[in-house]
Design a protein around this motif. Sequence first.
Motif, PDB file in Angstrom:
ATOM      1  N   LEU A  90       2.147 100.353  71.477  1.00  0.00           N
ATOM      2  CA  LEU A  90       1.219 100.978  70.889  1.00  0.00           C
ATOM      3  C   LEU A  90       1.679 102.278  70.518  1.00  0.00           C
ATOM      4  O   LEU A  90       2.249 102.925  71.664  1.00  0.00           O
ATOM      5  CB  LEU A  90      -0.186 100.829  71.362  1.00  0.00           C
ATOM      6  CG  LEU A  90      -1.071  99.528  71.080  1.00  0.00           C
ATOM      7  CD1 LEU A  90      -2.238  99.582  72.093  1.00  0.00           C
ATOM      8  CD2 LEU A  90      -1.363  99.242  69.652  1.00  0.00           C
ATOM      9  N   LYS A  91       1.295 103.065  69.683  1.00  0.00           N
ATOM     10  CA  LYS A  91       1.569 104.757  69.341  1.00  0.00           C
ATOM     11  C   LYS A  91       0.436 105.437  70.143  1.00  0.00           C
ATOM     12  O   LYS A  91      -0.865 105.058  69.938  1.00  0.00           O
ATOM     13  CB  LYS A  91       1.918 105.072  68.086  1.00  0.00           C
ATOM     14  CG  LYS A  91       3.283 104.576  67.564  1.00  0.00           C
ATOM     15  CD  LYS A  91       4.471 104.987  68.205  1.00  0.00           C
ATOM     16  CE  LYS A  91       5.590 104.336  67.814  1.00  0.00           C
ATOM     17  NZ  LYS A  91       6.864 104.827  68.560  1.00  0.00           N
ATOM     18  N   SER A  92       0.873 106.497  70.660  1.00  0.00           N
ATOM     19  CA  SER A  92      -0.256 107.374  71.251  1.00  0.00           C
ATOM     20  C   SER A  92      -1.304 107.707  70.346  1.00  0.00           C
ATOM     21  O   SER A  92      -2.544 107.629  70.338  1.00  0.00           O
ATOM     22  CB  SER A  92       0.325 108.546  71.875  1.00  0.00           C
ATOM     23  OG  SER A  92      -0.703 109.467  72.493  1.00  0.00           O
ATOM     24  N   LYS A  93      -0.945 108.082  68.992  1.00  0.00           N
ATOM     25  CA  LYS A  93      -1.872 108.539  67.907  1.00  0.00           C
ATOM     26  C   LYS A  93      -2.688 107.659  67.512  1.00  0.00           C
ATOM     27  O   LYS A  93      -3.680 107.677  67.160  1.00  0.00           O
ATOM     28  CB  LYS A  93      -1.041 109.141  66.643  1.00  0.00           C
ATOM     29  CG  LYS A  93      -0.006 107.994  66.117  1.00  0.00           C
ATOM     30  CD  LYS A  93       0.541 108.618  64.883  1.00  0.00           C
ATOM     31  CE  LYS A  93       1.609 107.502  64.302  1.00  0.00           C
ATOM     32  NZ  LYS A  93       2.164 107.908  63.108  1.00  0.00           N
ATOM     33  N   ASP A  94      -2.244 106.063  67.893  1.00  0.00           N
ATOM     34  CA  ASP A  94      -3.141 105.110  67.184  1.00  0.00           C
ATOM     35  C   ASP A  94      -4.178 104.752  68.420  1.00  0.00           C
ATOM     36  O   ASP A  94      -5.185 104.019  68.094  1.00  0.00           O
ATOM     37  CB  ASP A  94      -2.315 103.820  67.148  1.00  0.00           C
ATOM     38  CG  ASP A  94      -1.241 103.934  66.221  1.00  0.00           C
ATOM     39  OD1 ASP A  94      -1.811 104.726  65.048  1.00  0.00           O
ATOM     40  OD2 ASP A  94      -0.266 103.482  66.190  1.00  0.00           O
ATOM     41  N   VAL A  95      -4.141 105.217  69.632  1.00  0.00           N
ATOM     42  CA  VAL A  95      -5.061 105.183  70.694  1.00  0.00           C
ATOM     43  C   VAL A  95      -6.143 106.230  70.935  1.00  0.00           C
ATOM     44  O   VAL A  95      -6.827 106.201  71.803  1.00  0.00           O
ATOM     45  CB  VAL A  95      -4.429 104.164  71.753  1.00  0.00           C
ATOM     46  CG1 VAL A  95      -3.898 102.899  71.559  1.00  0.00           C
ATOM     47  CG2 VAL A  95      -3.422 105.165  72.468  1.00  0.00           C
ATOM     48  N   GLU A  96      -5.562 107.448  70.504  1.00  0.00           N
ATOM     49  CA  GLU A  96      -6.195 108.614  71.057  1.00  0.00           C
ATOM     50  C   GLU A  96      -7.546 108.561  70.182  1.00  0.00           C
ATOM     51  O   GLU A  96      -7.822 108.129  69.154  1.00  0.00           O
ATOM     52  CB  GLU A  96      -5.468 109.798  70.256  1.00  0.00           C
ATOM     53  CG  GLU A  96      -4.225 110.125  71.140  1.00  0.00           C
ATOM     54  CD  GLU A  96      -3.388 111.369  70.520  1.00  0.00           C
ATOM     55  OE1 GLU A  96      -3.958 111.877  69.562  1.00  0.00           O
ATOM     56  OE2 GLU A  96      -1.837 111.502  70.751  1.00  0.00           O
ATOM     57  N   GLY A  97      -8.673 108.713  71.181  1.00  0.00           N
ATOM     58  CA  GLY A  97      -9.967 108.704  70.944  1.00  0.00           C
ATOM     59  C   GLY A  97     -10.666 107.325  71.020  1.00  0.00           C
ATOM     60  O   GLY A  97     -11.881 107.180  70.723  1.00  0.00           O
TER      61      GLY A  97
END
Length: 226
Positions: A90-97
Amino acid sequence: MATYQITILLILIIFLLLFPLIRYYLIQKKISFRFWRSKETKSIELEQKLVEKEKQYQDIYETANSIIIRWNPDFIIYAINPYAEDFFSLKSKDVEGKDLVKDLFNVREEKINQMKSLLWNIFHLPDQFIRQEYEVYLKNNEPRTISWSNRIFRNTAGYPYEVLSIGNDITNRKMTEEKLKLAVEEAKSANKSKSIFFSKITHELRTPLHAVIGFSQILAKDPALP
C-alpha cells in the motif's frame, strides 16, 4: 566674546557631567548588542541542529528495514515509511487518514475491537505494553506476526497525540520456535515410549530368567545329578 567663552565652558561642563552617563549608556548598548548577537547565534545554531536531526530522522525513516507507522490515539494513520509500503503493498498516501486496524492491518470485522483494546493498552499501561506482538494480515489475508516497539508523544498537558510504532516481521522465527517446540515434545514422547518399552522388555526377560535361575539352583542341590 566673554559670553561666547562662558557658553563654551558651560557646554564643556555639561559634557563632562554627562560623559559618565553617556559612557554607561554606550557600554550597556554594546553589551545588549553582544547579548542579542550571542542569542541570535545560539538560535541559528539550534535551528541548524534541529534541521540536521530532522534530516537524520527522515533518512532513518525512509531507509529503515523495519515497518514504521505514525498514528494517533483514535487509530488514525498519519504516515507509513517506504518499507511498510512494500510490506503491506500500500502507498502511504492511500492510508493516510484511514483506520490503522481495519485499513492497514486488515483485521477481520469481528476482531477489530479486540485489536483496538490491545493497542489502547499502550496508553493505559505503557510500561507493560510498550512492546507488543500480534498478527496483522497482508492483502492476500496471509497472517504475519509482528514484534512492535511503541513510543508515545505527549503535549505539554501530558495528553498523547501521536504514537510511533516500529515493527519487525518475526513470523519465520515464530514458526521455527514452534517446530523446535514440537521436536522437543516428540523427543520427550519418544524417550518416554522408549522407557516404557525397555521397562516391559526387562519385565518379560526377568520372568523366565527367574524360572531358569530357580531351576538351576534346584538341580545344583540334587546330589544324584552329575
